[in-house]
Design an enzyme around this catalytic site. Structure first.
Site, PDB file in Angstrom:
ATOM      1  N   SER A   1      -8.086 -64.820  29.030  1.00 34.76           N
ATOM      2  CA  SER A   1      -8.145 -63.373  28.856  1.00 34.76           C
ATOM      3  C   SER A   1      -7.682 -62.717  30.145  1.00 34.76           C
ATOM      4  O   SER A   1      -7.824 -63.300  31.227  1.00 34.76           O
ATOM      5  CB  SER A   1      -9.584 -62.936  28.574  1.00 34.76           C
ATOM      6  OG  SER A   1      -9.712 -61.547  28.769  1.00 34.76           O
TER       7      SER A   1
ATOM      8  N   VAL B   1     -19.331 -75.271  19.315  1.00 37.33           N
ATOM      9  CA  VAL B   1     -18.614 -75.894  20.440  1.00 37.33           C
ATOM     10  C   VAL B   1     -19.519 -76.130  21.651  1.00 37.33           C
ATOM     11  O   VAL B   1     -19.148 -76.845  22.577  1.00 37.33           O
ATOM     12  CB  VAL B   1     -17.365 -75.083  20.876  1.00 37.33           C
ATOM     13  CG1 VAL B   1     -16.296 -75.097  19.802  1.00 37.33           C
ATOM     14  CG2 VAL B   1     -17.714 -73.670  21.306  1.00 37.33           C
TER      15      VAL B   1
ATOM     16  N   TYR C   1     -18.115 -63.361  31.281  1.00 40.08           N
ATOM     17  CA  TYR C   1     -16.882 -63.664  30.529  1.00 40.08           C
ATOM     18  C   TYR C   1     -15.721 -63.960  31.487  1.00 40.08           C
ATOM     19  O   TYR C   1     -14.972 -64.921  31.296  1.00 40.08           O
ATOM     20  CB  TYR C   1     -16.571 -62.454  29.640  1.00 40.08           C
ATOM     21  CG  TYR C   1     -15.405 -62.603  28.699  1.00 40.08           C
ATOM     22  CD1 TYR C   1     -15.481 -63.424  27.569  1.00 40.08           C
ATOM     23  CD2 TYR C   1     -14.227 -61.888  28.905  1.00 40.08           C
ATOM     24  CE1 TYR C   1     -14.420 -63.526  26.692  1.00 40.08           C
ATOM     25  CE2 TYR C   1     -13.154 -61.976  28.024  1.00 40.08           C
ATOM     26  CZ  TYR C   1     -13.252 -62.800  26.915  1.00 40.08           C
ATOM     27  OH  TYR C   1     -12.186 -62.902  26.039  1.00 40.08           O
TER      28      TYR C   1
HETATM   29  P1  NDP Z   1     -13.581 -63.493  16.972  1.00 38.86           P
HETATM   30  O1  NDP Z   1     -14.943 -63.082  17.370  1.00 38.86           O
HETATM   31  O2  NDP Z   1     -12.829 -62.674  15.969  1.00 38.86           O
HETATM   32  O3  NDP Z   1     -13.642 -65.003  16.415  1.00 38.86           O
HETATM   33  C1  NDP Z   1     -14.268 -65.979  17.186  1.00 38.86           C
HETATM   34  C2  NDP Z   1     -14.020 -67.347  16.587  1.00 38.86           C
HETATM   35  O4  NDP Z   1     -14.665 -68.311  17.432  1.00 38.86           O
HETATM   36  C3  NDP Z   1     -14.639 -67.497  15.205  1.00 38.86           C
HETATM   37  O5  NDP Z   1     -13.841 -68.367  14.452  1.00 38.86           O
HETATM   38  C4  NDP Z   1     -15.988 -68.125  15.491  1.00 38.86           C
HETATM   39  O6  NDP Z   1     -16.492 -68.921  14.422  1.00 38.86           O
HETATM   40  C5  NDP Z   1     -15.638 -69.013  16.683  1.00 38.86           C
HETATM   41  N1  NDP Z   1     -16.799 -69.283  17.520  1.00 38.86           N
HETATM   42  C6  NDP Z   1     -17.523 -68.395  18.236  1.00 38.86           C
HETATM   43  N2  NDP Z   1     -18.547 -69.021  18.860  1.00 38.86           N
HETATM   44  C7  NDP Z   1     -18.463 -70.332  18.510  1.00 38.86           C
HETATM   45  C8  NDP Z   1     -19.235 -71.480  18.793  1.00 38.86           C
HETATM   46  N3  NDP Z   1     -20.321 -71.434  19.588  1.00 38.86           N
HETATM   47  N4  NDP Z   1     -18.861 -72.668  18.256  1.00 38.86           N
HETATM   48  C9  NDP Z   1     -17.784 -72.736  17.453  1.00 38.86           C
HETATM   49  N5  NDP Z   1     -17.009 -71.683  17.145  1.00 38.86           N
HETATM   50  C10 NDP Z   1     -17.355 -70.496  17.662  1.00 38.86           C
HETATM   51  O7  NDP Z   1     -12.764 -63.684  18.336  1.00 38.86           O
HETATM   52  P2  NDP Z   1     -11.284 -63.183  18.726  1.00 38.86           P
HETATM   53  O8  NDP Z   1     -10.329 -63.607  17.687  1.00 38.86           O
HETATM   54  O9  NDP Z   1     -11.349 -61.765  19.148  1.00 38.86           O
HETATM   55  O10 NDP Z   1     -11.043 -64.051  20.056  1.00 38.86           O
HETATM   56  C11 NDP Z   1     -10.517 -65.366  20.036  1.00 38.86           C
HETATM   57  C12 NDP Z   1     -10.310 -65.829  21.468  1.00 38.86           C
HETATM   58  O11 NDP Z   1      -9.443 -64.933  22.145  1.00 38.86           O
HETATM   59  C13 NDP Z   1     -11.608 -65.882  22.283  1.00 38.86           C
HETATM   60  O12 NDP Z   1     -11.587 -66.996  23.144  1.00 38.86           O
HETATM   61  C14 NDP Z   1     -11.565 -64.583  23.087  1.00 38.86           C
HETATM   62  O13 NDP Z   1     -12.291 -64.691  24.286  1.00 38.86           O
HETATM   63  C15 NDP Z   1     -10.064 -64.467  23.334  1.00 38.86           C
HETATM   64  N6  NDP Z   1      -9.643 -63.090  23.617  1.00 38.86           N
HETATM   65  C16 NDP Z   1      -9.799 -62.091  22.675  1.00 38.86           C
HETATM   66  C17 NDP Z   1      -9.377 -60.796  22.965  1.00 38.86           C
HETATM   67  C18 NDP Z   1      -9.496 -59.669  21.982  1.00 38.86           C
HETATM   68  O14 NDP Z   1      -9.181 -58.526  22.352  1.00 38.86           O
HETATM   69  N7  NDP Z   1      -9.922 -59.924  20.757  1.00 38.86           N
HETATM   70  C19 NDP Z   1      -8.795 -60.463  24.271  1.00 38.86           C
HETATM   71  C20 NDP Z   1      -8.680 -61.586  25.161  1.00 38.86           C
HETATM   72  C21 NDP Z   1      -9.084 -62.838  24.824  1.00 38.86           C
HETATM   73  P3  NDP Z   1     -17.416 -68.254  13.249  1.00 38.86           P
HETATM   74  O15 NDP Z   1     -16.489 -67.397  12.441  1.00 38.86           O
HETATM   75  O16 NDP Z   1     -17.956 -69.393  12.470  1.00 38.86           O
HETATM   76  O17 NDP Z   1     -18.470 -67.477  13.965  1.00 38.86           O
END
Ligand code: NDP
Length: 241
Positions: free
Chosen positions: A140, A61, A153
């Site tokens: 978040s 992205v 962040y």
């Molecule tokens: P994960 O680390 O489990 O998953 C991240 C996802 O984003 C994966 O599908 C990954 O793809 C994709 N991704 C990461 N970097 C890129 C990039 N540069 N380009 C394209 N895709 C990318 O994250 P979470 O499920 O924990 O979090 C999801 C969202 O929720 C995020 O925005 C996070 O900030 C937000 N969030 C999460 C919290 C938590 O406690 N988990 C709390 C608050 C907010 P790939 O698998 O190919 O790497």
């Protein structure tokens, strides 16, 4: 034909739960990943088994030109999206004085620049379709109240909230709602157990949230029942803030 929804970062974690939930609600799902194509394929196959359409887009992205090219090709082939969930995001936590340039840049580029990189190529096709729509960004609690070790962040998520509210004003007359979901501590199975126990003491509901609880909120915002909700930040955080 079902309405189409793109969920960025839906190979795993919260994005995957959202993709599966929206498939249950009858949307055709475009799964997206950066590098984990095998996990994206697993997600997409699970979605297909629910009887809706699904395919995968793979791009970083942060890469504006590549994102634009693949998204424009996707719209040309399958038509405009009804819904977009900007979920892909990363953390690079460290105390600010120790924060390296790359830790600042990669978080801002991935979490905030992606708002432009994903939505800019997709918004006009959505407007031209004249069918309304739904845009949901994943912020978040850290973007609302800040958090130690997360200056980068928090900045990215705070910026995302502001961008979401502004875009909602521009798209309201097109019947496209634009909202933000702000999760607190969500259990994606990889959190440090001791740290989690410590944080949970400060959460009024005294537990972490589940990916399904975030997905349920997104599912509601995507539904026809949420047509009068726009420019909002919906927290899913057990009362943390
Ligand atoms: P994960 O680390 O489990 O998953 C991240 C996802 O984003 C994966 O599908 C990954 O793809 C994709 N991704 C990461 N970097 C890129 C990039 N540069 N380009 C394209 N895709 C990318 O994250 P979470 O499920 O924990 O979090 C999801 C969202 O929720 C995020 O925005 C996070 O900030 C937000 N969030 C999460 C919290 C938590 O406690 N988990 C709390 C608050 C907010 P790939 O698998 O190919 O790497």
């Amino acid at each position: 034909m079902n309405k189409r929804v793109l969920i960025t970062g839906s190979s795993r974690g919260i994005g995957k739960a959202i993709a599966l939930k929206l498939a249950d609600s009858g949307f055709d799902i475009t799964v997206h990943c950066c590098s984990n194509i095998e996990q994206a394929e697993e997600t997409s196959n699970e979605i297909l088994s629910k009887g809706v359409a699904s395919h995968i887009l793979q791009f970083d992205v942060q890469d504006r030109a590549h994102a634009k090219q693949l998204l424009e090709e996707d719209v040309e082939q399958y038509g405009p999206f009804y819904g977009i969930v900007c979920n892909a995001g990363i953390t690079r936590d460290t105390a600010f004085p120790a924060m390296e340039e790359d830790e600042w840049d990669s978080v801002i580029h991935t979490n905030l620049d992606s708002f432009y990189n994903i939505l800019h190529p997709l918004v006009m096709p959505m407007v031209r379709a004249r069918k309304g729509g739904r845009i949901i960004t994943m912020a978040s609690v850290s973007g609302i109240i800040g958090n130690r070790g997360q200056v980068n962040y928090s900045a990215s998520k705070g910026g995302l909230i502001a961008a979401t509210k502004s875009l909602s004003l521009e798209l309201a007359k097109r019947k496209i709602t634009v909202n933000c979901v702000a999760p607190g501590l969500i259990d994606t199975g990889i959190a440090d157990e001791t740290l989690t126990k410590e944080i949970v003491k400060h959460i009024p509901l005294r537990r972490t949230g589940s990916v399904d609880e975030v997905a349920a909120t997104v599912d509601f915002l995507m539904s026809d029942g949420a047509a009068y909700i726009t420019r909002q930040v919906i927290s899913v955080n057990g009362g943390l803030a």
